[in-house]
Design an enzyme around this catalytic site. Structure first.
Site, PDB file in Angstrom:
ATOM      1  N   MET A  66      -7.755  -3.490  -5.502  1.00  0.00           N
ATOM      2  CA  MET A  66      -8.252  -4.451  -5.892  1.00  0.00           C
ATOM      3  C   MET A  66      -8.306  -5.754  -6.047  1.00  0.00           C
ATOM      4  O   MET A  66      -9.764  -6.479  -6.489  1.00  0.00           O
ATOM      5  CB  MET A  66      -8.427  -4.182  -8.150  1.00  0.00           C
ATOM      6  N   LYS A  67      -7.180  -6.052  -5.370  1.00  0.00           N
ATOM      7  CA  LYS A  67      -7.272  -7.323  -5.166  1.00  0.00           C
ATOM      8  C   LYS A  67      -6.815  -8.747  -6.040  1.00  0.00           C
ATOM      9  O   LYS A  67      -6.844  -7.705  -7.345  1.00  0.00           O
ATOM     10  CB  LYS A  67      -7.956  -7.976  -3.954  1.00  0.00           C
ATOM     11  N   HIS A  70       1.479  -4.789   1.148  1.00  0.00           N
ATOM     12  CA  HIS A  70       0.415  -5.028   1.719  1.00  0.00           C
ATOM     13  C   HIS A  70       0.379  -6.105   2.723  1.00  0.00           C
ATOM     14  O   HIS A  70       0.939  -7.100   2.444  1.00  0.00           O
ATOM     15  CB  HIS A  70      -1.310  -5.338   0.651  1.00  0.00           C
ATOM     16  N   GLU A  89      -2.677  -0.033   8.006  1.00  0.00           N
ATOM     17  CA  GLU A  89      -3.834  -0.745   7.653  1.00  0.00           C
ATOM     18  C   GLU A  89      -3.429  -2.050   9.081  1.00  0.00           C
ATOM     19  O   GLU A  89      -2.923  -2.777   8.777  1.00  0.00           O
ATOM     20  CB  GLU A  89      -3.810  -1.321   6.427  1.00  0.00           C
ATOM     21  N   ILE A 118      -8.868  -5.196   8.524  1.00  0.00           N
ATOM     22  CA  ILE A 118      -8.841  -5.679   6.922  1.00  0.00           C
ATOM     23  C   ILE A 118      -9.745  -6.270   6.568  1.00  0.00           C
ATOM     24  O   ILE A 118      -9.683  -7.536   7.003  1.00  0.00           O
ATOM     25  CB  ILE A 118      -7.783  -5.710   6.467  1.00  0.00           C
ATOM     26  N   GLY A 154     -11.180  -1.915   6.997  1.00  0.00           N
ATOM     27  CA  GLY A 154     -12.198  -1.591   6.878  1.00  0.00           C
ATOM     28  C   GLY A 154     -13.252  -0.242   6.989  1.00  0.00           C
ATOM     29  O   GLY A 154     -14.496   0.045   6.841  1.00  0.00           O
ATOM     30  N   SER A 205     -12.832  -4.284  -0.498  1.00  0.00           N
ATOM     31  CA  SER A 205     -13.412  -5.125  -0.423  1.00  0.00           C
ATOM     32  C   SER A 205     -15.120  -3.942  -0.648  1.00  0.00           C
ATOM     33  O   SER A 205     -16.150  -4.243  -1.299  1.00  0.00           O
ATOM     34  CB  SER A 205     -14.043  -5.835   0.439  1.00  0.00           C
TER      35      SER A 205
END
Length: 223
Positions: free
Chosen positions: A9-10, A91, A139, A144, A179, A201
């Site tokens: 969710m960042k 992360h 990742e 990203i 991505g 996102s």
């Protein structure tokens, strides 16, 4: 294991307030609709309240400190006390040392919590897997948030990562991230050997988060 859809969710606007609660309800719906595990990786400030709506919630970071006088830090014990399922750590937007990662994984395991350890490269993924987290998310940081899926642009990163982790820690699941935007991206990641995907996102900025999570989950679901 079921394919995994982990949603980071960042700190998007939709990660807080009613938007976050709606996302938790949407995640619960998708988990019922498709045989895929959906994990919400939530900000610390509302993770416990979201866990009251949907039970599969992680926090985005934890620190290798004990309970006590550590202002501004997040001990792993906090996740356990708040009834969360696990923690994410390392992360690319919040990198930590290997010693930090090792301490968090060890403490989480002792408390019965899961750990999603993030890695930028196949080599880092293998090093993280040696610590026996529950999952490793691979990742490439340059992809990203770009909408350019790693499963299409750099499929060899996934295959190398899966192979590297399997050599050192066969029981550790590998998620692909960076991505991943469409169902086809997620499906391809699973075909390349990943056990699921870590997205952000694609869901958090979607006009229809439920529809996007459903699309990604259905693409990974086993027939």
């Amino acid at each position: 294991m079921k394919p995994v859809l982990a949603v980071n969710m960042k700190t998007y606007s939709s990660a807080f307030g009613e938007g976050a609660r709606r996302l938790a309800r949407d995640a619960a719906r998708v988990a019922r609709e498709v045989d895929v595990r959906v994990i919400l990786v939530a900000p610390l400030i509302n993770a416990s309240s979201l866990a009251g709506v949907y039970g599969d919630v992680y926090i985005q970071h934890a620190d290798p400190v004990d309970l006590g006088a550590h202002t501004g830090y997040t001990p792993v014990e906090a996740a356990a006390a708040e009834g969360l399922r696990g923690v994410m750590v390392n992360h690319s937007e919040h990198k930590v040392t290997y010693r930090h990662l090792q301490a968090v994984v060890s403490k989480a395991r002792s408390l019965g919590l899961e750990v999603l350890a993030c890695a930028d490269t196949p080599e880092e993924a293998a090093a993280a897997a040696l610590l026996r987290p529950s999952m490793v998310a691979l990742e490439p940081p340059e992809l990203i948030g770009t909408g350019i899926p790693v499963s299409q642009a750099k499929p060899e990163v996934i295959t190398r990562g899966v192979e590297a982790v399997a050599r050192v820690a066969p029981g550790v699941a590998v998620l692909a991230g960076a991505g991943i935007t469409a169902g086809e991206d997620a499906r391809r990641a699973v075909e390349l050997g990943a056990q699921g995907v870590l997205v952000a996102s694609a869901v958090m900025k979607a006009k229809d988060p439920h529809g996007k999570m459903l699309e990604l989950a259905e693409a990974m679901a086993k027939p």
